[in-house]
Design a protein around this motif. Structure first.
Motif, short mmCIF file in Angstrom:
data_model
loop_
_atom_site.label_atom_id
_atom_site.label_comp_id
_atom_site.label_asym_id
_atom_site.label_seq_id
_atom_site.Cartn_x
_atom_site.Cartn_y
_atom_site.Cartn_z
N ASN A 18 -29.14 -90.26 82.21
CA ASN A 18 -29.69 -90.71 83.41
C ASN A 18 -28.99 -92.14 83.93
OD1 ASN A 18 -31.10 -88.44 83.99
ND2 ASN A 18 -32.94 -89.03 82.98
N GLY A 19 -28.88 -92.29 85.20
CA GLY A 19 -28.58 -93.76 85.69
C GLY A 19 -27.18 -94.27 85.24
N GLU A 20 -26.27 -93.22 84.83
CA GLU A 20 -24.69 -93.70 84.70
C GLU A 20 -23.84 -93.02 85.55
OE1 GLU A 20 -24.03 -93.19 80.45
OE2 GLU A 20 -25.25 -94.69 79.89
N VAL A 21 -22.61 -93.32 85.48
CA VAL A 21 -21.64 -92.96 86.18
C VAL A 21 -20.54 -92.33 85.67
CG1 VAL A 21 -19.79 -93.73 88.22
CG2 VAL A 21 -21.91 -95.11 87.52
N TYR A 22 -20.06 -91.12 86.35
CA TYR A 22 -19.21 -90.17 85.69
C TYR A 22 -18.07 -89.93 86.60
CZ TYR A 22 -22.87 -89.64 82.38
OH TYR A 22 -23.84 -90.01 81.31
N CYS A 178 -16.13 -96.29 84.71
CA CYS A 178 -17.29 -95.18 84.49
C CYS A 178 -17.59 -95.15 83.15
CB CYS A 178 -16.49 -93.86 85.27
SG CYS A 178 -16.29 -94.01 87.07
N ASP A 179 -18.80 -94.26 82.88
CA ASP A 179 -19.26 -94.08 81.65
C ASP A 179 -18.69 -92.84 81.26
OD1 ASP A 179 -21.23 -96.21 81.44
OD2 ASP A 179 -21.98 -95.21 83.25
N GLY A 180 -18.04 -91.83 81.95
CA GLY A 180 -17.86 -90.67 81.34
C GLY A 180 -16.60 -90.25 82.20
N VAL A 181 -15.57 -89.43 81.63
CA VAL A 181 -14.37 -89.32 82.49
C VAL A 181 -14.01 -87.63 82.01
CG1 VAL A 181 -11.91 -89.44 83.08
CG2 VAL A 181 -13.27 -91.57 82.36
N PHE A 182 -14.09 -86.69 83.42
CA PHE A 182 -13.90 -85.29 83.08
C PHE A 182 -12.47 -85.08 83.65
CE2 PHE A 182 -18.68 -85.40 83.72
CZ PHE A 182 -18.86 -85.87 82.50
N HIS A 194 -11.14 -81.16 80.13
CA HIS A 194 -11.12 -81.76 78.78
C HIS A 194 -11.78 -82.94 79.19
CE1 HIS A 194 -7.27 -84.01 79.73
NE2 HIS A 194 -8.02 -84.87 79.05
N VAL A 195 -12.79 -83.58 78.26
CA VAL A 195 -13.61 -85.10 78.38
C VAL A 195 -12.66 -85.86 77.72
CG1 VAL A 195 -15.72 -85.73 77.90
CG2 VAL A 195 -15.45 -83.55 78.60
N SER A 196 -12.32 -86.97 78.24
CA SER A 196 -11.82 -87.75 77.70
C SER A 196 -12.45 -89.23 77.25
CB SER A 196 -10.37 -88.56 78.28
OG SER A 196 -10.72 -88.89 79.71
N LYS A 197 -13.59 -89.33 77.91
CA LYS A 197 -14.39 -90.34 77.73
C LYS A 197 -16.11 -89.66 78.00
CE LYS A 197 -15.51 -95.22 79.40
NZ LYS A 197 -15.08 -96.25 80.50
N PHE A 198 -16.95 -90.48 77.04
CA PHE A 198 -18.40 -90.15 77.21
C PHE A 198 -19.18 -91.12 76.59
CE2 PHE A 198 -22.13 -87.06 76.95
CZ PHE A 198 -22.67 -87.13 78.23
N ARG A 199 -19.67 -92.28 77.16
CA ARG A 199 -20.13 -93.13 76.41
C ARG A 199 -21.58 -92.82 75.92
NH1 ARG A 199 -19.03 -97.85 80.97
NH2 ARG A 199 -17.06 -98.51 80.00
N GLY A 200 -21.99 -93.43 74.44
CA GLY A 200 -23.25 -93.14 73.98
C GLY A 200 -23.49 -91.96 73.27
#
Length: 474
Positions: A18-22, A178-182, A194-200
Motif C-alpha cells: 500500500n502507498g507505493e508506486v509501480y 518507482c518502487d517496482g518495475v514490471f 518479468h519483474v526487475s524491481k520490487f522494493r521491500g
C-alpha cells in the motif's frame, strides 16, 4: 494489495504494498492498460474508491475495450485528460508561452481537484510518457514527477503508472523513481512478464508467460521447485508382471522420477500404462498427459491388450488429458498440471512424451523447464513417469537424445532386436537410485492378454546394438 491477477500476485509473493508506486513498461499491445484495468477493478470490487487518469485514450474508448474483455468499469472514476477533437481545430497559438507551460497548469489543477474530491486508494495513470512532453527538459520532468507521485502517495493512494519507453526516449528515470518495475513483452516465443524491481520484498525472477484473452490477462508463473518436502515411499509400485518386478527388484519406488525410454513402437506408453493400471487397483489416483496421441486412440489400443484405461477413467482413478503442445507454453502447462494434480490428488503423473513436451518450449530451454516440473512433483511425493523416444531404432545405444537422464531416479529402457530375421523387443534397467536391480536383459512381448516378460537373455551378446549374436556355449 492484490494486483487483480492471481498469477502476478504469486510472482510478487502476495501482491503490492500500500502507498507505493509501480511502473508497467512495454511496447504497444503488450497488455499495460489491461493490467491497469485488473488493478482498478480488483479495488472497486472490494469497495475501494479508484481513479483512472488517462492522457492518451478517451474514456469512451476505454469503456469499449474493457467491455470486450468482460470488465465492469461502472465503479471506476475516470479523469480524462486526453486531447479532444477541438484541440486540432483551435486557431490560437502560444506566441509568448511554451505550449507545455500553458497546458501543464490546468492539468495539474484538475488532478488535484479530483484527488481531493475522490480520495482514491488506487490510482492508475496511463501513461506517464505524456507528462514527459509537458516538461521542458529531463531535470524538470524528474522533479515534477517526484512531486506528483509524492502528492498521490501522501494521500494514501497506491499508484500504478505505464510507460512507453523507446531507445530514443528511454524511461530509466521512471525506473529509479518507482518502487517496482514490471516489464511486459511480446516476443516470438510468446508474451511474458518479468519483474526487475520490487522494493521491500523478494519476487520470483525470470520470464513468466502471459496470455491475453476474452477475460483480460492471465499470468502463469514459471514453476520453481521448492525444498524437498517428501521422500519416496519405500514400498515399491508393482507393475503386476512378476518377471518385470524381478527385473526391478520389486518395482518402482513411489515418489520417484522414472524415465521409460526407447525407439518408436517399442512399447513405452504401454509399459507406463501397465504401472498405472496396477496402481489404480490399489486405489492410487493417476493422470496421463498425452502430447502425441489422441485419447480415444490411447484407450482403444490399451484396452486391446488388457489395460482398461477407459474403465479406470470412468471410476475416477485415472484422468486422461490430451495436450496440444503448440497451444501451450511450458509455464501454462505447468500451471494446468499443478492445478489438476493438487485438486484431484493425483499421486502418479505420466507425461507422454518428452518429445511432445519439447514442442511446447517454442525455443526455450527444455531441460530447465522439465527439471522444474519434475522436481516440483517429486517434492510433493508424486511418482513421475516420463516417456522418452530415442531416434535410433538399432545401432549405438543412448538412454535419451536430450540429456535429461540425470533427472531420473529410475531408467527403464526398451530395445528392438533382430533375431533370425525377426523383430523382437528387449527390456532392461539402466539405473535405480533407491535400490538394486537385475543387470540382465529380458525379452518383452505385447499380447492381447497384456505384457509378457520372458527369462533373461543370457544366450545373446550385442543386444544393445540391436543386432545380437548367439553365444557359443562350448
Amino acid at each position: 494489495m492484490s494486483t487483480g491477477i492471481s498469477g502476478l500476485d504469486d510472482i510478487l509473493g502476495g501482491g503490492l504494498f500500500n502507498g507505493e508506486v509501480y511502473l508497467v513498461r512495454g511496447g504497444p499491445g503488450t497488455g499495460k492498460t489491461t493490467l491497469g484495468t485488473h488493478f482498478l477493478t480488483a479495488g472497486a470490487c472490494g469497495g475501494e474508491s479508484v481513479l483512472w487518469i488517462t492522457l492518451s485514450e478517451p474514456e469512451v474508448k476505454l469503456h469499449q475495450h474493457a467491455g470486450r474483455q468482460g470488465f465492469d468499469l461502472r465503479d471506476v472514476t475516470f479523469l480524462d485528460l486526453s486531447p479532444t477533437a477541438e484541440v486540432f481545430a483551435e486557431t490560437s497559438t502560444y506566441d509568448i508561452f511554451a505550449s507545455a507551460n500553458v497546458e501543464r497548469d490546468p492539468l495539474t489543477q484538475r488532478i488535484i481537484d479530483q484527488m481531493d474530491t475522490l480520495q482514491p486508494s488506487r490510482v492508475f495513470i496511463d501513461s506517464m510518457t505524456q507528462f514527459r512532453y509537458l516538461s521542458t527538459d529531463a531535470f524538470q520532468f524528474r522533479k515534477q514527477t517526484l512531486a506528483f507521485l509524492r502528492f498521490l502517495t501522501d494521500r494514501g493512494a497506491t499508484v500504478l503508472v505505464t510507460s512507453e519507453g523507446t531507445p530514443e526516449i528511454p524511461d530509466d528515470d521512471l525506473q529509479f523513481i518507482c518502487d517496482g518495475v514490471f516489464n511486459l513483452a511480446n516476443a516470438p516465443e510468446g508474451r511474458h512478464v518479468h519483474v526487475s524491481k520490487f522494493r521491500g520484498s523478494g519476487f520470483r525472477s525470470g520470464d513468466h508467460t502471459i496470455r491475453l484473452g476474452q477475460h483480460g490477462m492471465t499470468v502463469f508463473p514459471r514453476l520453481v521447485p521448492e525444498g524437498q518436502r517428501h521422500e519416496f515411499v519405500s514400498e515399491p509400485l508393482s507393475s503386476g508382471v512378476p518377471e518385470l518386478d524381478e527385473l526391478l527388484h520389486g518395482g518402482l519406488e513411489q515418489g520417484t522420477i522414472s524415465i521409460i525410454t526407447g525407439p518408436t513402437g517399442a512399447g513405452k506408453t504401454t509399459l507406463g500404462a501397465q504401472f498405472i493400471k496396477e496402481a489404480a487397483g490399489r486405489g492410487i489416483n493417476a493422470i496421463i498427459y498425452s502430447f502425441e496421441e489422441g485419447i480415444n486412440t490411447l484407450k482403444t489400443r490399451c484396452e486391446a491388450i488388457n489395460i482398461p484405461i477407459g474403465a479406470m477413467a470412468e471410476r475416477g482413478t485415472l484422468s486422461l488429458s490430451q495436450v496440444e503442445p503448440l497451444r501451450y507454453t511450458p509455464d501454462e502447462f505447468a500451471y494446468e498440471a499443478r492445478r489438476d494434480i493438487e485438486r484431484e490428488d493425483r499421486r502418479i503423473v505420466m507425461i507422454d512424451s518428452i518429445s511432445g513436451y519439447s514442442l511446447a518450449m517454442h525455443g526455450r530451454d527444455l531441460i530447465s523447464h522439465l527439471h522444474a516440473l519434475s522436481m516440483y512433483l517429486k517434492s510433493l511425493g508424486i511418482t513421475v513417469l516420463l516417456i522418452n523416444e530415442v531416434e535410433t531404432v538399432t545401432g549405438e545405444f543412448r538412454a535419451t537424445d536430450v540429456g535429461v537422464s540425470y533427472l531420473a531416479d529410475n531408467v527403464v529402457f526398451l530395445r528392438h532386436l533382430e533375431i533370425n530375421g525377426e523383430m523382437r523387443k528387449a527390456i532392461g534397467v539402466l539405473k535405480k537410485r533407491a535400490g538394486n536391480f537385475e543387470k540382465t536383459l529380458r525379452e518383452l512381448e505385447i499380447t492381447r492378454y497384456g505384457l509378457k516378460v520372458g527369462q533373461p537373455l543370457s544366450g545373446l551378446r550385442g543386444i544393445l546394438s540391436g543386432t545380437p549374436e548367439f553365444i557359443d556355449p562350448e
